[in-house]
Design a protein around this motif. Structure first.
Motif, short mmCIF file in Angstrom:
data_model
loop_
_atom_site.label_atom_id
_atom_site.label_comp_id
_atom_site.label_asym_id
_atom_site.label_seq_id
_atom_site.Cartn_x
_atom_site.Cartn_y
_atom_site.Cartn_z
N SER A 57 25.38 42.52 37.72
CA SER A 57 24.99 42.91 39.07
C SER A 57 24.73 44.42 39.09
CB SER A 57 26.11 42.58 40.06
OG SER A 57 25.80 43.04 41.36
N GLN A 63 25.24 40.60 44.72
CA GLN A 63 24.97 39.28 44.17
C GLN A 63 25.13 39.31 42.64
OE1 GLN A 63 24.16 36.48 45.94
NE2 GLN A 63 24.66 37.72 47.73
N TRP A 64 25.89 38.37 42.13
CA TRP A 64 26.09 38.25 40.69
C TRP A 64 25.11 37.23 40.14
CZ3 TRP A 64 28.94 41.53 37.96
CH2 TRP A 64 29.84 42.33 38.66
N LYS A 65 24.53 37.57 38.99
CA LYS A 65 23.64 36.65 38.28
C LYS A 65 24.33 36.24 36.99
CE LYS A 65 19.63 39.13 39.98
NZ LYS A 65 18.54 40.03 39.63
#
Length: 121
Positions: A57, A63-65
């Motif tokens: 991120s 938001q985490w990917k």
């Protein structure tokens, strides 16, 4: 700081009360191009992470990917013992400021030593 009485020595270890919801997070203090990672287990107590996922991120509260290839999350092979370094090169570099390792399976406890490879983005 190491604490031998509480067995807090030799590596990062997940909080055993959090189970599989634990992670190891690094703030790289600027956008970096990360191309790989090396992991090792915790030598003193023979503990290691067998498999893990990577998340990233640009904001610690954002938001985490999950690192994916062709739309599928990658589960990386970690260590099969507590001392041998294991290198994983990313098929697609990660460009981000914050990176996490999320242990999936482990021996004993989810403990690891880690080094990321990359450069400024």
């Amino acid at each position: 700081m190491d604490n031998h009485q509480r067995k807090l020595v030799g590596a990062w270890c997940a909080d055993p009360n959090r189970g599989k919801d634990s992670w190891f997070q690094v703030n790289l203090r600027g956008r970096k191009r990360i191309t790989g990672v090396v992991t090792q287990g915790r030598d003193v107590y023979f503990e290691h992470v067998k498999t893990y996922e990577i998340e990233y991120s640009d904001e610690s509260t954002g938001q985490w990917k999950t690192y994916s290839v062709d739309g599928k999350p990658v589960v990386f092979d970690g260590n099969c013992d507590h001392f041998t370094p294991v290198l994983n090169i990313f098929a697609n570099p990660i460009i981000s400021r914050i990176i996490r390792i999320r242990p999936k399976t482990f021996r004993g406890a989810a403990c690891l030593r880690v080094e990321f490879f990359g450069c400024d983005a």
